[in-house]
Design a protein around this motif. Structure first.
Motif, PDB file in Angstrom:
ATOM      1  N   ASN A 126      46.073  47.156  45.635  1.00  0.00           N
ATOM      2  CA  ASN A 126      44.750  46.647  45.708  1.00  0.00           C
ATOM      3  C   ASN A 126      44.628  45.452  44.757  1.00  0.00           C
ATOM      4  OD1 ASN A 126      41.885  46.131  44.908  1.00  0.00           O
ATOM      5  ND2 ASN A 126      41.447  48.145  45.609  1.00  0.00           N
ATOM      6  N   HIS A 184      32.102  44.680  53.378  1.00  0.00           N
ATOM      7  CA  HIS A 184      32.646  43.463  54.132  1.00  0.00           C
ATOM      8  C   HIS A 184      34.124  43.548  54.213  1.00  0.00           C
ATOM      9  CE1 HIS A 184      31.081  41.422  50.668  1.00  0.00           C
ATOM     10  NE2 HIS A 184      32.438  41.377  50.453  1.00  0.00           N
ATOM     11  N   TYR A 185      34.695  44.494  53.118  1.00  0.00           N
ATOM     12  CA  TYR A 185      36.125  44.917  52.788  1.00  0.00           C
ATOM     13  C   TYR A 185      36.688  45.839  54.218  1.00  0.00           C
ATOM     14  CZ  TYR A 185      35.950  42.137  48.644  1.00  0.00           C
ATOM     15  OH  TYR A 185      35.760  41.305  47.709  1.00  0.00           O
ATOM     16  N   THR A 223      30.699  34.494  56.647  1.00  0.00           N
ATOM     17  CA  THR A 223      31.895  35.313  56.896  1.00  0.00           C
ATOM     18  C   THR A 223      32.612  34.673  58.377  1.00  0.00           C
ATOM     19  OG1 THR A 223      31.074  37.245  57.939  1.00  0.00           O
ATOM     20  CG2 THR A 223      31.635  37.474  55.629  1.00  0.00           C
ATOM     21  N   ILE A 237      42.656  37.358  49.756  1.00  0.00           N
ATOM     22  CA  ILE A 237      41.772  38.571  50.040  1.00  0.00           C
ATOM     23  C   ILE A 237      41.329  38.730  51.388  1.00  0.00           C
ATOM     24  CG2 ILE A 237      39.577  39.604  49.272  1.00  0.00           C
ATOM     25  CD1 ILE A 237      41.448  39.014  46.961  1.00  0.00           C
ATOM     26  N   LYS A 276      39.062  40.235  54.201  1.00  0.00           N
ATOM     27  CA  LYS A 276      37.547  40.819  54.526  1.00  0.00           C
ATOM     28  C   LYS A 276      37.485  40.877  55.931  1.00  0.00           C
ATOM     29  CE  LYS A 276      35.775  38.351  50.519  1.00  0.00           C
ATOM     30  NZ  LYS A 276      34.814  37.276  49.812  1.00  0.00           N
TER      31      LYS A 276
END
Length: 234
Positions: free
Chosen positions: A2, A115-116, A147, A185, A187
């Motif tokens: 993570n 949103h992850y 996004t 990251i 998303k």
């Protein structure tokens, strides 16, 4: 791993305004608080609780039970140091796999975490199961118009000045690779209609939708909203 458990990334994250100053420094709290139901005597589940700021708020305002879950061990370690109430419990879990008996909670909240998740239908079905009848689900996510393009980076004019965020590929839902604090990251972009219709399909009533402008009251950018907040009830 993570990203939030990567020592270098977590050190940078711990220096952000939100990490240092809590709810009043978060971009969505002013509006999130307004659409929250009364939490007194409620059993509250916080999905993606991070440092536990929302859990502290729920406990301080009379919640009878507060459970915060997060995938990041480092986040939860900090949350434990801030815990000031016996009604709060933290658990290291993947919110995409959250599973509790029926009628376990009166309120589910989530701030800038969903949103992850790739599968919104899955998480809504799981939330419906664990909520009581007439229970509430209040959440915020990065706004779909933010996004859609995916990078989270502004574009520049010919003079190299930052302008605004581009909007493209809106109906192409799915994975987006973004950069945050110099880290990659992942998303997942979903359209506004996907968020709303999924909730309706699972029997939720939409109470309120909020799309606040970017920034504080004195310097709000009204060309675009980076955040979408939704209040829904069974």
């Amino acid at each position: 791993m993570n990203p939030y458990d990567n020592p270098d990334f977590f050190e940078k994250y711990s220096q952000t305004v939100r990490s240092k100053y809590g709810l009043d420094a978060t971009p969505d709290w002013e509006h999130f608080r307004k659409i929250l139901p009364n939490v007194k005597d409620k059993r509250v589940l916080d999905l993606g609780c991070g440092y536990g700021w929302h859990c502290l708020y729920a406990a301080e305002n009379g919640a009878s039970k507060v459970l915060g879950i997060d995938l990041s061990i480092k986040m939860l370690e900090v949350a434990e140091t801030k815990k000031n109430s016996p009604v709060i419990t933290y658990s290291n879990q993947n919110m995409a796999e959250v599973d509790f008996p029926e009628d376990s909670f009166d309120l589910v909240i989530s701030s800038l975490a969903i949103h992850y998740l790739e599968d919104f239908d899955n998480i809504v079905a799981r939330i419906k199961k664990l909520l009581v009848n007439k229970g509430d689900f209040v959440f915020s996510v990065e706004n779909p118009i933010f996004t859609a393009y995916g990078t989270g980076q502004k574009y520049f004019n010919e003079e190299g000045e930052k302008l605004d965020w581009p909007i493209d590929n809106y109906h192409n839902e799915g994975l987006r690779n973004t950069n945050f604090l110099n880290a990659d990251i992942v998303k997942y972009h979903k359209t506004m209609s996907t968020y709303i219709n999924t909730l309706i399909r699972h029997g939720f009533k939409i109470n309120e939708i909020v799309e606040p402008p970017v920034g504080n009251k004195s310097n709000a950018v009204k060309r675009l909203s980076m955040i979408l907040l939704v209040s829904a009830s069974l």
